[in-house]
Design a protein around this motif. Sequence first.
Motif, mmCIF file in Angstrom:
data_model
loop_
_atom_site.group_PDB
_atom_site.id
_atom_site.type_symbol
_atom_site.label_atom_id
_atom_site.label_comp_id
_atom_site.label_asym_id
_atom_site.label_seq_id
_atom_site.Cartn_x
_atom_site.Cartn_y
_atom_site.Cartn_z
ATOM 1 N N VAL A 149 -4.463 -13.993 6.851
ATOM 2 C CA VAL A 149 -4.108 -12.753 7.549
ATOM 3 C C VAL A 149 -2.792 -12.199 7.012
ATOM 4 N N GLN A 150 -1.842 -13.080 6.749
ATOM 5 C CA GLN A 150 -0.563 -12.602 6.229
ATOM 6 C C GLN A 150 -0.705 -12.029 4.820
ATOM 7 N N ASP A 151 -1.670 -12.536 4.054
ATOM 8 C CA ASP A 151 -1.961 -11.925 2.758
ATOM 9 C C ASP A 151 -2.416 -10.477 2.938
ATOM 10 N N VAL A 152 -3.276 -10.253 3.931
ATOM 11 C CA VAL A 152 -3.777 -8.902 4.196
ATOM 12 C C VAL A 152 -2.634 -7.993 4.624
ATOM 13 N N VAL A 153 -1.787 -8.481 5.528
ATOM 14 C CA VAL A 153 -0.637 -7.676 5.984
ATOM 15 C C VAL A 153 0.240 -7.294 4.796
ATOM 16 N N GLN A 154 0.534 -8.268 3.949
ATOM 17 C CA GLN A 154 1.407 -8.000 2.815
ATOM 18 C C GLN A 154 0.771 -7.021 1.847
ATOM 19 N N LEU A 155 -0.532 -7.147 1.620
ATOM 20 C CA LEU A 155 -1.206 -6.260 0.679
ATOM 21 C C LEU A 155 -1.239 -4.827 1.201
ATOM 22 N N VAL A 156 -1.508 -4.669 2.492
ATOM 23 C CA VAL A 156 -1.486 -3.323 3.076
ATOM 24 C C VAL A 156 -0.094 -2.722 2.953
ATOM 25 N N ALA A 157 0.933 -3.546 3.175
ATOM 26 C CA ALA A 157 2.312 -3.054 3.072
ATOM 27 C C ALA A 157 2.668 -2.676 1.646
ATOM 28 N N HIS A 198 -3.040 -8.763 20.100
ATOM 29 C CA HIS A 198 -2.312 -9.795 19.366
ATOM 30 C C HIS A 198 -1.757 -9.148 18.099
ATOM 31 N N VAL A 199 -0.451 -9.191 17.921
ATOM 32 C CA VAL A 199 0.183 -8.617 16.730
ATOM 33 C C VAL A 199 -0.002 -9.606 15.584
ATOM 34 N N LEU A 200 -0.813 -9.228 14.618
ATOM 35 C CA LEU A 200 -1.096 -10.104 13.479
ATOM 36 C C LEU A 200 0.007 -10.055 12.435
ATOM 37 N N GLY A 201 0.690 -8.927 12.350
ATOM 38 C CA GLY A 201 1.762 -8.787 11.370
ATOM 39 C C GLY A 201 2.265 -7.362 11.342
ATOM 40 N N HIS A 202 3.466 -7.175 10.806
ATOM 41 C CA HIS A 202 4.030 -5.820 10.722
ATOM 42 C C HIS A 202 5.051 -5.783 9.615
ATOM 43 N N ARG A 203 5.317 -4.582 9.129
ATOM 44 C CA ARG A 203 6.312 -4.347 8.098
ATOM 45 C C ARG A 203 6.958 -2.986 8.348
ATOM 46 N N GLY A 204 8.222 -2.865 7.949
ATOM 47 C CA GLY A 204 8.882 -1.574 7.957
ATOM 48 C C GLY A 204 9.634 -1.215 9.218
ATOM 49 N N TYR A 205 9.653 -2.088 10.221
ATOM 50 C CA TYR A 205 10.347 -1.793 11.472
ATOM 51 C C TYR A 205 11.725 -2.463 11.464
ATOM 52 N N LEU A 207 -12.194 -0.983 4.481
ATOM 53 C CA LEU A 207 -11.870 -2.010 3.484
ATOM 54 C C LEU A 207 -10.941 -3.067 4.082
ATOM 55 N N ILE A 208 -9.928 -2.592 4.830
ATOM 56 C CA ILE A 208 -8.985 -3.536 5.448
ATOM 57 C C ILE A 208 -9.721 -4.436 6.441
ATOM 58 N N ALA A 209 -10.661 -3.847 7.193
ATOM 59 C CA ALA A 209 -11.382 -4.618 8.210
ATOM 60 C C ALA A 209 -12.160 -5.764 7.590
ATOM 61 N N GLN A 210 -12.843 -5.497 6.470
ATOM 62 C CA GLN A 210 -13.604 -6.559 5.820
ATOM 63 C C GLN A 210 -12.680 -7.691 5.383
ATOM 64 N N ALA A 211 -11.532 -7.316 4.800
ATOM 65 C CA ALA A 211 -10.583 -8.343 4.359
ATOM 66 C C ALA A 211 -10.014 -9.097 5.561
ATOM 67 N N LEU A 212 -9.724 -8.378 6.642
ATOM 68 C CA LEU A 212 -9.138 -9.027 7.819
ATOM 69 C C LEU A 212 -10.125 -9.986 8.463
ATOM 70 N N GLU A 213 -11.389 -9.589 8.546
ATOM 71 C CA GLU A 213 -12.389 -10.473 9.146
ATOM 72 C C GLU A 213 -12.474 -11.782 8.363
ATOM 73 N N ARG A 214 -12.492 -11.676 7.027
ATOM 74 C CA ARG A 214 -12.532 -12.890 6.213
ATOM 75 C C ARG A 214 -11.269 -13.720 6.410
ATOM 76 N N ALA A 215 -10.125 -13.039 6.481
ATOM 77 C CA ALA A 215 -8.850 -13.751 6.594
ATOM 78 C C ALA A 215 -8.726 -14.472 7.934
ATOM 79 N N VAL A 216 -9.158 -13.830 9.020
ATOM 80 C CA VAL A 216 -9.110 -14.477 10.338
ATOM 81 C C VAL A 216 -9.981 -15.723 10.333
ATOM 82 N N LEU A 217 -11.173 -15.604 9.728
ATOM 83 C CA LEU A 217 -12.064 -16.760 9.652
ATOM 84 C C LEU A 217 -11.439 -17.866 8.801
#
Length: 717
Positions: free
Chosen positions: A334-342, A365-372, A466-476
């Motif tokens: 999940v953190q890979d996805v957060v970082q890639l989106v950022a 549930h806050v999975l991750g954030h950037r820029g705040y 696209l993000i959703a597909q990556a996030l679903e895989r990452a959560v699993l």
Amino acid sequence: MVGVSDGQTSAQAPAAARTRVGRPLLSLALASMMDEVHAHSGAVYLLAADEPVLEMAVMAGLPRAFAAPWERVGLSAPIPVAEAVRERRLVWVGGEQDMARRYPRIAVVLPYPFALAAVPVATPTTVYGAVFVTWPGSHPPELSDRDQEHLTAACGRLAVRLKRAVEESRPLYAEPDLLAAPAMGGVAGTLGTVEAARMVARLPYGLCSLDLNGRVSFANAAAAELIGAPVSQLLGSQLWATVPWLNDPVYEDRYRAALLSQQTTSFVALRPPGDWLSFRLYPSTTGLSVRVSRARAVAEMNRAGPRPGDSPSRLVTISQVLSLAGALTEAVSVQDVVQLVADEIAPAVGSQALVLLGSRAGRLHVLGHRGYADPHVVERFDGLPLAEQTPGAHVLSSGVPAFFDSREQLERLYPVRHSTPDGFAAWAYLPLIASGRPVGTCVLAYADTHPFPADERAVLTSLGGLIAQALERAVLYDAKHQLAHGLQQALLPHSLPTLPGIEAAARYLPATQGMDIGGDFYDLVPTRGLAAAVIGDVQGHNVTAAGLMGQIRTAVRAYTTVGQAPEEVMRSTNRLLIDLGAELFASCLYLRLDPERGRAVMARAGHPPPLLRRPDGQVRVLDLAGGPLLGIDGSATYPTTEVELTPGCVLALYTDGLIESPGVDIEDALAALGQRLTEAGDLPLDELADALVRSSAAAQERIDDVAVLLLRARTDG
């Protein structure tokens, strides 16, 4: 062939011989419908005979290439014609923004202003297919009652005719698409009179005529001179396919936009080396008229360089989308996805901050954030009930995107945001929908007020997919990783017991390929007077191997505790493994330690030989007698070997993952391990264990698990 469906149950036309229906039934019905409601394009879909799929039978008014992604459509697809069939009703899409909000997959491919109606072709008991028709972007946002009645009645009449054709076993022949009649070959035929042609030739700017397929059917001399190609080369070709410097998807996009929206469009192109040309496209239902002229002002502006505040013409280019999609497939956690989106997506769409939200037990549930600048602004939303009136919770629950151009707009709909300022001025809340269900929300925040036009909303919503597909895989993946880590920790000893006269240290590393769990194990078992050590490797590195490893380790402990000799422990464990019927094999090395006598008795079952380092630093490989792998032969025996274990000696037990690496000879790897043990053998045992694992050739990219158990005989009792 005509396929039919009654919604709950299915029927289908007889797959008998084809007979002529007489007239092109579908084409005539579609043309009549379009004429009645003044639509400029449309298509008829029929249900396939043997699968829940709509197939485009005929299209009118536009080239079929415009609808190429939807020539075959599953009934569950999120597009208007499929929805019309599923729900047995007319589906109306009132324009560009409505399309972007409800059908983002269509809007991202056709981000143009047009309206669309989809109507089922059905009798009261049977659905045969559907029809869609489109209007230019100037159409009112609502479909009139008159047009609704015309479309519904016309589709009803078509359904009755199709029903009759099925009852009479008269499946339909393929029908050609309906486009405008081809232009005549001569200039006079195209323009009507020779004098008209002369008039056009005298104009100081270029004129071209394109048919609905984008092919040039007329070009005057001025157009040919400006474009830099003879008229003979232009006629019958598509400009963007024939003229190299016009071979850009952006220019073809303008042609599509003009035809679909029936609105004048334009673009400016650079003819090498430095001439800017302006192309203005005037559409009709039969084709396009194109005016070509020089665009000196644009050329001068370009020479002066970009002005502050200029932005790219496209939000995200096709190449960027492909790059982002490829990068998202590589995101693991999940953190890979957060970082890639950022790193990739937020900058591409001009966003300055982001939050990824998920749900757990009915709460955000806050999975991750950037820029705040202040992370507490975001983290205060962690744990909020999904029923809470916040945009993130609402979008996650509903699956509908939300765009807020300004703080005032957000706070008007969600007053709770008055008390949670985050320093930003505009937001896009994108539902992350994977496998048909919302898995989270991606919040993109903008430092300044930010309008979200329809094409940008479509692109953002598509990126959300696209993000959703990556996030679903990452959560699993994260869930499996946590499960594997917990299982591995439960199956291996939490700590090694303290034994008189023996110092011990152990390390375990899972394979880097797989589930981060494996079948390698080790244990140290204290008994009265003596002690036992064991190391082994169950075939594979997955949950099955780990479960079997736990059973073997428990069995060895039990057989040791009841006082079995080393060879009996091995024989008993071998029989147990065969009785379990696991169809997996295991290697094992078992030692009965007697530090008072300075001896160790070993039994081996197909396991790599241990290394013995003497106090003087010499290392030798212990070539022990042994038997086959556990789990192969129920009658196998495992002879024992007694070796010296005087104070200061170090026994290195390991699994093959420590020495096996692609392209490395096993003898060379074993020699290198012995050399490291010679050089570092005087280190404290924990440091020695780290050094052996760290310097292993297989340490970084491990195709197998690694287990190491080090035993040092001490001088004290």
